[in-house]
Design an enzyme around this catalytic site. Structure first.
Site, short mmCIF file in Angstrom:
data_model
loop_
_atom_site.label_atom_id
_atom_site.label_comp_id
_atom_site.label_asym_id
_atom_site.label_seq_id
_atom_site.Cartn_x
_atom_site.Cartn_y
_atom_site.Cartn_z
N GLU A 1 12.78 -9.32 -1.17
CA GLU A 1 13.33 -9.49 -2.52
C GLU A 1 14.30 -10.69 -2.62
OE1 GLU A 1 11.86 -8.33 -4.81
OE2 GLU A 1 10.86 -6.54 -4.04
N HIS B 1 7.64 -14.48 -9.78
CA HIS B 1 8.22 -13.61 -8.75
C HIS B 1 7.14 -12.75 -8.09
CE1 HIS B 1 11.51 -11.08 -7.03
NE2 HIS B 1 10.58 -10.14 -7.13
N GLU B 2 6.36 -12.06 -8.90
CA GLU B 2 5.34 -11.16 -8.34
C GLU B 2 4.27 -11.96 -7.61
OE1 GLU B 2 6.44 -8.28 -8.34
OE2 GLU B 2 7.87 -8.55 -9.98
N GLY C 1 10.66 -4.05 -13.77
CA GLY C 1 10.05 -5.22 -14.40
C GLY C 1 8.57 -5.35 -14.11
N ALA C 2 8.22 -5.32 -12.84
CA ALA C 2 6.82 -5.51 -12.46
C ALA C 2 6.67 -5.17 -10.99
CB ALA C 2 6.38 -6.95 -12.70
N MET C 3 5.41 -5.10 -10.53
CA MET C 3 5.15 -4.71 -9.15
C MET C 3 4.03 -5.54 -8.56
SD MET C 3 5.97 -2.83 -6.64
CE MET C 3 5.13 -3.09 -5.09
N GLU C 4 4.29 -6.01 -7.32
CA GLU C 4 3.43 -7.01 -6.68
C GLU C 4 2.23 -6.45 -5.92
OE1 GLU C 4 6.65 -6.25 -5.67
OE2 GLU C 4 6.80 -6.27 -3.48
N ASN C 5 1.70 -5.28 -6.28
CA ASN C 5 0.55 -4.70 -5.57
C ASN C 5 -0.48 -5.78 -5.25
OD1 ASN C 5 1.65 -2.07 -6.48
ND2 ASN C 5 0.91 -2.79 -8.46
N GLU D 1 5.64 1.57 -4.74
CA GLU D 1 6.90 1.19 -4.13
C GLU D 1 8.02 2.02 -4.77
OE1 GLU D 1 8.11 -2.92 -4.44
OE2 GLU D 1 9.64 -2.67 -2.90
N1 TRP Z 1 9.02 -4.84 -5.86
C1 TRP Z 1 9.18 -4.97 -7.27
C2 TRP Z 1 9.69 -6.37 -7.51
O1 TRP Z 1 10.80 -6.69 -7.29
C3 TRP Z 1 10.10 -4.03 -7.94
C4 TRP Z 1 9.99 -2.57 -7.72
C5 TRP Z 1 10.51 -1.85 -6.72
C6 TRP Z 1 9.51 -1.64 -8.62
N2 TRP Z 1 10.38 -0.51 -6.96
C7 TRP Z 1 9.78 -0.36 -8.11
C8 TRP Z 1 8.87 -1.75 -9.82
C9 TRP Z 1 9.48 0.78 -8.82
C10 TRP Z 1 8.57 -0.61 -10.52
C11 TRP Z 1 8.87 0.65 -10.03
O2 TRP Z 1 9.00 -7.23 -7.84
ZN ZN Z 2 10.39 -8.44 -6.02
#
Ligand code: TRP
Ligand code: ZN
Length: 877
Positions: free
Chosen positions: A326, A303-304, A267-271, A127
């Protein structure tokens, strides 16, 4: 400003075109190697319309194309075109299979977008548009495909190979190599793709869903960190249960994996099924993490997880809809945290964040609607407006529809759009249809930037026994939006009589109401009010607006003591403190006036031993320098700092014995329950006031801080003392700095705190000190957490960053130039404070513009940074 406009071409929301081709399936075969990774992709294309098209564009960046075939045949050079943005296929058939093989370079990928190799691990971040740095693809969120991935890697450095979904096969390759194949049964956009290879250990647990399915939970970290995953794991299970109970949403795969890394842009990513996290939001032990860190883990894990339904199962049509996932997911995680902890304290924290980050954004050159109309670099739109204001819009919808109505709406939203890529409009329509209501006027909130100003005017008529309330609204112009419409503003309110009771507002006897201010001005009359009343408006901060409620100090002080709405009780005290601080900035250097009304409000809180200590601590804290500055026509950097310091020491001195008693009484064994956390918070606040009180006394309260630093058995207490000592303008803390570093040098998250606290110290030699930090052996330009710990912290060290001679800005711009070549996303985000230049005096304005010009002149300026500079100073130079 000389920014080549080729750097910042705009993409417009109104230009959206549906896909001519879907990609139904993608199979990837990846040979992991830090220097040269090969990625083979097999894509099934399916035309959506009967009419032929001239060409298909596939996104691709930094890919070395080794081979390309269509339906098994090598493609001739005249049937495709490759350039820096991707690959164009000419005269495609109605359906076909495309195979490509590309080479990429994970170790050289310091932007941390796409596939990168950091800290000995292979990780991905797709993302928003990182997948195009892995293979040629239609890298847009409305292209949903079923993914299969086969990962090959060396057994010694990559014993663990992970991707989304289920592991369906694994085996051995030639000498020392192995492979694993992963299949994700749910079609998804490429931004949710992830793969990981590395030497990781897993903390394992299980969760049984409401329908009785068992889900394997796995948190992957370095072996030595296995003991620091329990907060993350417990939070995950709580979040899974909560989403079942509150939204009726169950997890859908057999496995939920989380991987922690020190090298991460956000912070983190919801893959899907394979979240990747900044280790800051996974790892915690009492010795290394503060209570705030624990809280951050709980909310980011939730959140994730919540994204699995709001973002993944129902995803975005295009990036302009970003707040659809978001804003809604932030609202969900805020409500989760409110249910797990104290609702009132949670709300105060949420509003603090909104006011600190979003209000200034909305009032400056980077202002944009929650659903933007145009962007150059989408990564620049992961903003406080899209996240935090977006969450406030969802919260207002929740308020307007009520809890049950809102749930009916989300049920319909999931039912209608599961498996689809949709828009904010689809969300609002589902809420409307489920409730047979009309939200047309509410839509303006999504389209219009700027923070509305609400003015209140109340009149009590002692003869007629009525209270008449007039509310009016206006929204200041923002870039590109001169004219503003009124928006529907839910104003939760009560009237409070001289006994401190809420009066009946109507014949039904309701004591609290939500007034909806939809027009520019509206008036409400409340009858049968036998006594004078004080209005408690915008309870719970029911709308993201600025409120001007002209109450005298008496009334505010009264509300600060009796209002039963925790947010408004806090707000009343804050308002009294704000007025004192603003008055203090008028006569810098003179002895701070400590108003009676504020004194009474603070005294009431200090004496109330029955109150939740966390809430008590909120009531006793002063508005931040940022918040005070926001209320001034011209931000008086030094005067604000001095006024705040002076008021802190006044309050410390005035209540010295009470603080000292609190400090001793609140001591207790370390525990992780809410009450213990609140007690630590209040106790450390007492210590801070005591240290400030030294300026009026012979005492040396830093001795208490030193003692606490040495004796603490947890990071919350140790860090609170450390910060007081290091940031004290007169105290020599060299020995403490050394000691802290030596103890924690093997813990990157703790060393980040060590850097940040120094970078925030408002000492005379601060700039030189920060320059030293950048050449410290533990400083690393490639690790965003470390860069933010120094440069991000530096920008909130107001008197130093905003030094009148411009030295802070010039230094800062130099560092951002350097960072832009390494990590454009992080550079662009860090640079945004320079966009606030209009808010300062002329001398500072000049210096800030000069810093922006220095950045604009940089060779190889990234699109990310170019857009921020361009918008920050559009008038050119
Ligand atoms: N979608 C993620 C969240 O809000 C955040 C996110 C968007 C992100 N772009 C990113 C995380 C790039 C890391 C790098 O939970
Ligand atoms: Zn998010």
């Amino acid at each position: 400003m000389m920014i080549n406009s080729e750097n910042t071409p705009l993409i417009h929301r109104s230009d959206y075109q549906p896909l001519a081709y879907r990609i139904t399936e993608i199979a990837l075969d990846v040979h992991l190697d830090p220097e040269n990774t090969e990625v083979s992709a097999r894509l099934h294309f399916l035309r959506q319309n009967p009419e032929p098209v001239k060409e298909i564009h596939l996104d691709g960046e930094g890919l070395e194309l080794l081979e390309i075939r269509r339906d098994g045949q090598l493609l001739s050079e005249n049937s495709y075109v490759v350039n820096g943005a991707g690959l164009t296929l000419l005269n495609p058939e109605a359906d076909f299979v495309l195979e490509t093989r590309v080479r990429i370079h994970p170790a050289a990928n310091s932007a941390l977008s796409g596939l990168y190799h950091a800290g000995g691990q292979f990780l991905t971040q797709c993302e928003a548009e990182g997948f195009r740095r892995i293979t040629y693809y239609q890298d847009r969120p409305d292209c949903l495909a079923k993914f299969t991935v086969t990962l090959h890697g060396p057994k010694d450095t990559c014993p663990v190979l992970l991707a989304n979904g289920n592991c369906v096969a694994q085996g051995e390759d030639a000498q020392g190599f192995h492979w694993a194949r992963w299949e994700d049964p749910y079609p998804k956009p490429a931004y949710l793709f992830a793969m990981v290879g590395g030497d990781l250990a897993a903390m394992r647990d299980t969760f049984t869903t409401q329908s009785g399915r068992q889900v394997a939970l796995e948190i992957y970290v370095a072996e030595r960190d296995l003991g620091a995953c329990s907060q993350a794991m417990e939070s995950l299970k709580r979040a899974m249960r909560w989403d079942e109970e509150v939204y009726g949403r169950e997890y859908d795969l057999d496995r939920y994996m989380i991987v922690a890394t020190d090298s991460f842009n956000m912070g983190a990513m919801e893959n899907k099924g394979l979240n990747i996290f900044n280790s800051k939001y996974v790892l915690a032990s009492p010795e290394t993490a503060t209570d705030t860190d624990y809280q951050g883990i709980e909310s980011v894990i939730a959140h994730e997880y919540f994204h699995n339904w709001t973002g993944n199962r129902v995803t975005l049509r295009d990036w302009f809809q970003l707040s659809l996932k978001e804003g809604l997911t932030v609202f969900r995680d805020q409500e989760f945290s409110a249910d797990m902890n104290s609702r009132g304290v949670q709300r105060i924290g949420d509003v603090r964040r909104l006011r600190a980050a979003q209000f200034p954004e909305d009032a400056g050159p980077l202002a944009h609607p929650v659903r933007p109309d145009a962007y150059s670099e989408i990564n620049n739109f992961y903003t406080a407006t899209v996240y935090e204001k977006g969450a406030e819009l969802v919260r207002m919808l929740h308020t307007l529809l009520g809890k049950e109505g809102f749930r009916r709406g989300t049920d319909l939203y999931f039912e209608r759009h599961d498996g689809h890529a949709v828009t904010i409009e689809d969300f609002v329509e589902a809420l409307e249809d489920a409730n047979h209501t009309d939200l047309s006027r509410f839509r303006t909130w999504y389209a219009q930037a700027g923070t509305p100003l609400v003015k209140a005017q109340g009149v009590y008529d002692p003869k007629a026994h009525t209270y008449t309330l007039t509310l009016s609204q206006s929204t200041p112009a923002t870039p590109g939006q001169a004219h503003k419409e009124p928006v529907p503003i839910p104003v939760r309110m009560a009237l409070i009589n001289t006994q401190g009771e809420k009066t009946a507002l109507d014949s039904r006897g309701d004591r609290e109401k939500v007034l909806v201010l939809e027009e520019a001005t509206q008036t409400w009359t409340f009858t049968e009010q036998p006594d004078p009343v004080i209005p408690s408006l915008l309870r719970g901060f029911s709308a993201p607006v600025r409120l001007e409620n002209p109450l005298d100090d008496q009334s505010r002080s009264f509300l600060a003591c009796v209002d039963d709405d925790p947010f408004n009780r806090w707000e009343s005290t804050q308002e009294l403190a704000l007025q004192a601080l603003l008055a203090g900035t008028q006569n810098p250097g003179t002895v701070q006036h400590f108003p009676d009304a504020l004194e009474r409000a603070l005294a009431a809180t200090l004496q109330d031993g029955a109150m939740d200590p966390a809430f008590r601590a909120e009531l006793l804290s002063l508005p931040s320098e940022d918040y005070v500055g926001e209320q001034m026509a011209v931000i008086a950097v030094d005067a604000i700092h001095q006024a705040r310091d002076a008021l802190l020491s006044q309050i410390g001195h005035h209540f010295h014995d009470t603080w000292l008693n609190l400090y001793h009484d609140l001591a207790g064994a370390y525990a992780r329950d809410g009450l213990s956390i609140g007690r630590r918070r209040l106790r450390n606040m007492a210590l801070s006031y005591l240290v400030y009180s030294d300026r009026h006394r012979e005492d040396d309260m830093t001795l208490h801080a030193r003692q606490q630093y040495v004796q603490a058995d947890n990071m919350t207490d140790r860090l609170a003392a450390f910060q007081l000592l290091v940031q004290h303008p007169l105290h020599d803390a060299e020995d403490i700095l050394m000691d802290f570093y030596q103890k924690w040098q093997d813990y990157p998250l703790v060393i980040d705190k060590w850097f940040a606290i120094q970078a925030m110290a408002p000492r005379a030699d601060a700039l030189r000190h920060v320059q030293h930090l950048l050449v410290h052996s533990a400083f690393d330009w490639k690790v965003p957490n470390r860069v933010r710990a120094v440069l991000g912290a530096f920008t909130v060290n107001h008197t130093v960053f905003h030094a009148a001679d411009g030295s802070g800005y010039a230094f800062f711009a130099e560092q951002i130039r350097r960072l832009d070549d390494i990590n454009p996303q992080t550079a662009a985000r860090l640079a945004t404070p320079l966009s606030r230049w209009q808010r300062y005096d002329e001398v500072r304005q000049k210096a800030m513009i000069q810093a922006l010009q220095l950045l604009a002149a940089k060779p190889h300026l990234s699109r990310d940074l170019a857009e921020v500079i361009q918008r920050a100073y559009p008038s050119g130079a």
